[in-house]
Design an enzyme around this catalytic site. Structure first.
Site, mmCIF file in Angstrom:
data_model
loop_
_atom_site.group_PDB
_atom_site.id
_atom_site.type_symbol
_atom_site.label_atom_id
_atom_site.label_comp_id
_atom_site.label_asym_id
_atom_site.label_seq_id
_atom_site.Cartn_x
_atom_site.Cartn_y
_atom_site.Cartn_z
ATOM 1 N N HIS A 105 0.806 -1.231 0.000
ATOM 2 C CA HIS A 105 0.000 0.000 0.000
ATOM 3 C C HIS A 105 0.826 1.262 0.000
ATOM 4 O O HIS A 105 0.282 2.346 0.199
ATOM 5 C CB HIS A 105 -0.900 0.064 1.228
ATOM 6 N N LYS B 223 1.214 14.507 0.703
ATOM 7 C CA LYS B 223 -0.156 14.823 0.294
ATOM 8 C C LYS B 223 -0.345 16.327 0.046
ATOM 9 O O LYS B 223 -1.366 16.767 -0.461
ATOM 10 C CB LYS B 223 -1.153 14.316 1.334
ATOM 11 N N LYS C 277 -14.434 8.597 -3.200
ATOM 12 C CA LYS C 277 -15.647 8.946 -2.442
ATOM 13 C C LYS C 277 -16.177 10.311 -2.884
ATOM 14 O O LYS C 277 -17.377 10.505 -3.066
ATOM 15 C CB LYS C 277 -15.350 8.950 -0.938
ATOM 16 N N THR D 195 -8.301 6.745 -1.777
ATOM 17 C CA THR D 195 -9.671 6.239 -1.865
ATOM 18 C C THR D 195 -10.654 7.378 -1.574
ATOM 19 O O THR D 195 -11.796 7.335 -2.036
ATOM 20 C CB THR D 195 -9.897 5.078 -0.868
ATOM 21 N N LYS E 23 -7.781 14.336 4.346
ATOM 22 C CA LYS E 23 -7.027 13.077 4.356
ATOM 23 C C LYS E 23 -6.009 13.183 5.479
ATOM 24 O O LYS E 23 -5.876 14.251 6.097
ATOM 25 C CB LYS E 23 -6.326 12.847 3.012
ATOM 26 N N ARG E 24 -5.258 12.106 5.774
ATOM 27 C CA ARG E 24 -4.210 12.218 6.776
ATOM 28 C C ARG E 24 -3.244 13.333 6.416
ATOM 29 O O ARG E 24 -3.021 13.621 5.234
ATOM 30 C CB ARG E 24 -3.428 10.908 6.887
HETATM 31 C C1 26Q Z 1 3.858 0.237 9.979
HETATM 32 C C2 26Q Z 1 4.767 -0.137 10.932
HETATM 33 C C3 26Q Z 1 4.993 0.671 12.035
HETATM 34 C C4 26Q Z 1 4.273 1.851 12.164
HETATM 35 C C5 26Q Z 1 3.356 2.217 11.226
HETATM 36 C C6 26Q Z 1 3.153 1.418 10.116
HETATM 37 C C7 26Q Z 1 2.165 1.826 9.103
HETATM 38 C C8 26Q Z 1 0.878 2.147 9.491
HETATM 39 C C9 26Q Z 1 -0.045 2.520 8.566
HETATM 40 C C10 26Q Z 1 2.509 1.872 7.768
HETATM 41 C C11 26Q Z 1 1.566 2.238 6.830
HETATM 42 C C12 26Q Z 1 0.282 2.569 7.237
HETATM 43 C C13 26Q Z 1 -0.770 2.994 6.315
HETATM 44 C C14 26Q Z 1 -0.634 3.054 5.010
HETATM 45 C C15 26Q Z 1 -1.740 3.505 4.171
HETATM 46 O O1 26Q Z 1 -2.807 3.858 4.652
HETATM 47 N N1 26Q Z 1 -1.548 3.505 2.857
HETATM 48 C C16 26Q Z 1 -2.607 3.938 1.980
HETATM 49 O O2 26Q Z 1 -3.348 2.806 1.556
HETATM 50 C C17 26Q Z 1 -4.494 3.194 0.826
HETATM 51 C C18 26Q Z 1 -5.297 1.951 0.532
HETATM 52 O O3 26Q Z 1 -4.633 1.142 -0.403
HETATM 53 C C19 26Q Z 1 -4.093 3.929 -0.429
HETATM 54 O O4 26Q Z 1 -5.248 4.366 -1.073
HETATM 55 C C20 26Q Z 1 -3.196 5.125 -0.083
HETATM 56 O O5 26Q Z 1 -2.707 5.712 -1.258
HETATM 57 C C21 26Q Z 1 -2.033 4.676 0.787
HETATM 58 O O6 26Q Z 1 -1.280 5.791 1.230
#
Ligand code: 26Q
Length: 820
Positions: A354, A548, A654, A650, A542-543
């Site tokens: 992702h 972004k 929406k 995503t 968004k976050r």
């Molecule tokens: C991992 C290990 C330690 C700490 C944090 C993490 C971690 C936590 C959350 C790494 C990544 C995430 C989240 C990633 C994420 O939300 N990616 C998004 O995924 C969406 C669904 O596929 C995409 O639409 C977005 O583009 C993408 O940024």
């Protein structure tokens, strides 16, 4: 319908009486919510119990979706929509003198996720259920979800999210399925007459208690299950210590165990390698795998058939330890040989990536990992050695490349490499992202194993994001094309025939206006902010992450402010800029950007020259439930990430589905949105992925040149340091200014804001000008909804099934038939 209504009233009053011993007059709001929810839950449970039994009886293959996050939001109204009982409930409640909107607000969001990845998992469960694919989502029952955001004195303050405080009516504890998960200790290898026996000594145990949460899709007999594991100490108080008077030691063990499921880590797209996080990941994946194995064994008596009945999807690398865990169980507990165990795992697991950002690729320090999971480490080591052997055949002598590809190197375990080595399929989440992982992120792997890689474009559940969140638009669509599209996404196309129907387009815009008023009311009520529904709503939600580019957007707002300050009669379209974003608590730069947005808001909203034309607002605590109010109200959808960095997005889907026009870069799924909606109903700007790649390769980008040559950029940026902006506690914005022109470690403007500024400005003007042509805008807005069908998660799930899972294709055979 009338019958339904009477039954619903009776059910709610019955729940009040039997669960709370209250009459309607005596009940609290919370009790009314719970009674309503329990009556909905009963209607789901009937189907759920049956469906699970039927699925096993018929020998249907099931998908386990392993994910550290499921960002579910609220369930009550969504479940009513999916049960097609919305109207009946509304009428029943009305008869009782109650209002569904008030009751809805009593439910706490299930905020068990950070953003895109977690919300995608939640959307997928809805589609899996609707398409009647047997599915279990596996995760952690975090006691505290993602923090709540408050804005205090111009900055973000985090408040804990105690979502279970008042109980959770949707979950059902399953103590009969509790399992033990072991950490630490040492591994002893004993050769016996039966071969090698592994003895794990001195470990400490944590009990994993599952709570199941039914997820009902639309018009379906197959609710999915979200299984959330909660950590408990194996024993209550340690009486050994207690009896000796060592009270704190007696409770210590218990606390150490229970901390595992205490809180969701709030970092999105960023990896920090903390031990507790690894404990969380092993905890829920081990419990899930143990459960799968023991259930299968009980029903079929044989584990060789596992791949026929289960497929496991790994949602980003977080649940990767599930792979060596399954191999461990087959080897150490079930007596399988290595080749057999490995073969089973490789036929069952698949991995979705992702994220493109290298800082989000998960790696674990070997020493820490080995200490926490000694046996799992040994297994990963064997996988690594065998994988290196395989790579040697493909790239003989090419040690550099092999070292980059292997799983353990530089004293680290690389979870993505482990996934790619073992999994059958590896997918990206949009076309562009699929290509990027093949050509860049995992290039060497793609050359070696081209058949493993594919891209599957994300989707969203239009039940929540349209039918639930935008009921007026849904009713309008149903009036014109019938209700079929709620179950069958391909029927969205019928909306295209309405794009020259002026009555439809006018009604469409009337609904949009109503939703804009609804958002204005919400903001007034919750934050005491007034916005004008007759202005353009330009939304960036968004976050908060540098890639972004919320900073690009707010710099552009400063530019528009400058234009008006220089010439108060300049033609600037009246716009409300709406931001919504949480920043990870430790991400200082992101929090600075929030501070800047709030400061710019103060400047612009209070200046008599600009306050009737521009307004900047920040929605506190962006969450699933306020997104449901925000998104249907948007006119412009800001999707402005640096090209090549947003895997998919995503939110973009929406907004589009709800009739907002995208103003964005050619990044992530914006590319597919462009293809779907056509160049006349989207505004694209900025550098493309290849342009950025070239500048990165040759190091040619010099942001200071843009600053010097473009007076608009210069004037906007200078506001960060010239005292124009209100500051509190003496905190300035010079860090942000500095990051753009001089940079960290000499990398100025890593996300190409100044490069894209001019192009953004021009395209923004085209977009707001287009809005002023009302006839054209209503066509564009409606065209976005009409072309959004392919972004339904049902399409996505169908694709996962066709290309990866292959559920629904199995007939039970007499030999391996179930034994229940
Ligand atoms: C991992 C290990 C330690 C700490 C944090 C993490 C971690 C936590 C959350 C790494 C990544 C995430 C989240 C990633 C994420 O939300 N990616 C998004 O995924 C969406 C669904 O596929 C995409 O639409 C977005 O583009 C993408 O940024």
């Amino acid at each position: 319908m009338e019958q339904n209504k009477e039954k619903i009233k009776e059910d709610i009053l019955g729940k009040l009486k039997r669960h709370f011993g209250k009459t309607l007059e005596e009940a609290t709001k919370d009790q009314i919510y719970k009674s309503t929810a329990l009556s909905v839950r009963d209607r789901i449970l009937e189907k759920w119990t049956d469906a699970n039994r039927q699925a096993v009886l018929q020998g249907q293959k099931r998908v386990y979706y392993l994910s550290a996050e499921f960002l579910m939001g609220r369930a009550l109204v969504n479940n009513m929509v999916n049960l097609q009982l919305m109207q009946e409930y509304q009428d029943a409640l009305c008869d009782l003198g109650l209002n569904l909107a008030d009751i809805e607000e009593q439910e706490h969001d299930a905020g068990l996720g950070n953003g895109g990845l977690g919300r995608l998992a939640a959307c997928f469960l809805d589609s899996l259920s609707t398409l009647e694919f047997p599915a279990t989502g596996c995760s952690i029952r975090y006691e505290y979800g993602l923090f709540k955001q408050r804005l205090v004195d111009g900055e973000q303050v985090e408040v804990n999210d105690n979502w279970l405080e008042k109980g959770n009516v949707w979950e059902i504890a399953r103590p009969e399925d509790e399992v033990e998960v072991r950490f630490g200790g040492q591994i002893e290898e004993n050769w016996t007459a039966d071969g090698l026996k592994i003895n794990h000594r001195n470990y400490y145990s944590v009990m994993a208690m599952p709570y199941d949460y039914p997820v009902i899709g639309y018009d379906t007999d197959m609710p999915a299950t979200l299984r959330l594991w909660s950590a408990r100490a194996k024993t209550g108080l340690d009486m050994h210590y207690f009896n000796r008077g060592d009270y704190s030691r007696a409770v210590q063990e218990r606390e150490i165990a229970e901390i595992i499921s205490k809180v969701l880590y709030p970092e999105d797209n960023h990896e920090q390698g903390r031990m507790l996080r690894l404990r969380q990941f092993y905890f829920f994946t081990s419990a899930s795998i143990q459960h799968m194995v023991s259930k299968h064994k009980a029903v079929f008596g044989d584990l060789h058939t596992l791949p026929k009945y289960f497929t496991l999807q790994i949602n980003d690398t977080h649940p990767t330890v599930a792979i060596p865990e399954l191999i461990r169980i087959l080897l150490d507990e079930e007596g399988f040989g290595w080749d057999e165990a490995y073969d089973i795992a490789s036929r069952m697991f698949n991995y979705t990536n992702h994220t493109i950002l290298s800082e989000a690729l998960e790696r674990w320090n070997v020493d820490m990992f080995r200490e926490l999971l000694p046996r799992v480490y040994q297994i990963i080591k064997v996988i690594d050695e065998k994988f290196v052997g395989k790579l040697w055949e493909i790239y003989p002598g090419d040690w550099d490349r092999i070292n980059k590809m292997r799983i353990i190197a530089d004293n680290e375990i690389r979870m993505a490499n482990l996934c790619i080595a073992v999994c059958g399929k590896v997918n990206g989440v949009s076309q562009l992202h699929g290509e990027i992982i093949k050509s860049q992120t995992f290039r060497d792997f793609y050359v070696a194993f081209p058949d493993k890689f594919l891209g599957i474009t994300n989707g969203i559940t239009h039940r929540r994001w349209l039918a639930k969140a935008n009921q007026d638009l849904t009713n309008l669509l149903v009036d014109h094309i019938g209700p079929g599209f709620i179950k069958d996404w391909e029927q969205f196309d019928r909306i295209k025939d309405l794009l020259d129907n002026q009555n439809f387009l006018n009604d469409f815009m009337e609904v949009k206006h109503k939703n804009k008023v609804r958002l204005a009311d919400f903001l007034k009520r919750t934050q005491n902010i007034e916005i004008n529904p007759d202005t353009i709503y330009d939304v960036h939600a968004k976050r908060l992450h540098e890639y972004k580019r919320q900073l690009l957007k707010i710099l552009h707002v400063i530019h528009l402010y400058n234009v008006l300050k220089e010439n108060p009669h300049a033609h600037v379209a009246p716009v409300t800029f709406i931001f919504a974003a949480k920043a990870a608590p430790g991400y200082v730069r992101a929090k600075d950007i929030i501070r800047l947005i709030l400061a710019v808001g103060e400047m612009v909203n209070n200046d008599p020259v600009t306050r009737d034309i521009l307004k900047v607002v920040f929605i506190e605590n962006y969450s699933v439930s306020n997104a449901e109010i925000l998104i249907p109200a948007a006119d412009i959808s800001e999707q402005i990430s640096t090209a090549g960095l947003e895997a998919s997005g995503t939110g973009n889907m929406k907004f589009m589905m709800n009739g907002a026009v995208t103003l964005g870069t050619m990044d992530g799924a914006n590319v597919e949105i462009y293809d779907a909606v056509g160049p006349d109903a989207i505004f694209i700007f900025g550098a493309q992925t290849e342009d950025i790649a070239k500048m990165e390769r040759f190091g040619t980008y010099k942001p200071s040149e843009y600053y010097e040559q473009n007076v608009n950029i210069r004037n906007a940026l200078n506001r960060l340091i010239d005292g124009s902006l209100p500051v509190r506690n003496d905190k300035q914005f010079s860090d942000l200014y500095h990051s753009l022109l001089f940079g960290d470690y000499n990398r100025a403007d890593k996300y190409y804001l100044l490069y894209d500024f001019g192009s953004y400005d021009q395209t923004y003007l085209n977009c707001t000008n287009a809005y002023e042509n009302k006839d054209h805008w209503k066509y564009m807005a409606a065209k976005n909804t009409a072309c959004s069908g392919i972004f339904c998660a049902d399409r996505t799930i169908q694709e996962y099934n066709d290309k990866i899972w292959h559920l629904h294709e199995l007939e039970p055979t007499p030999q391996d038939g179930p034994n229940i």
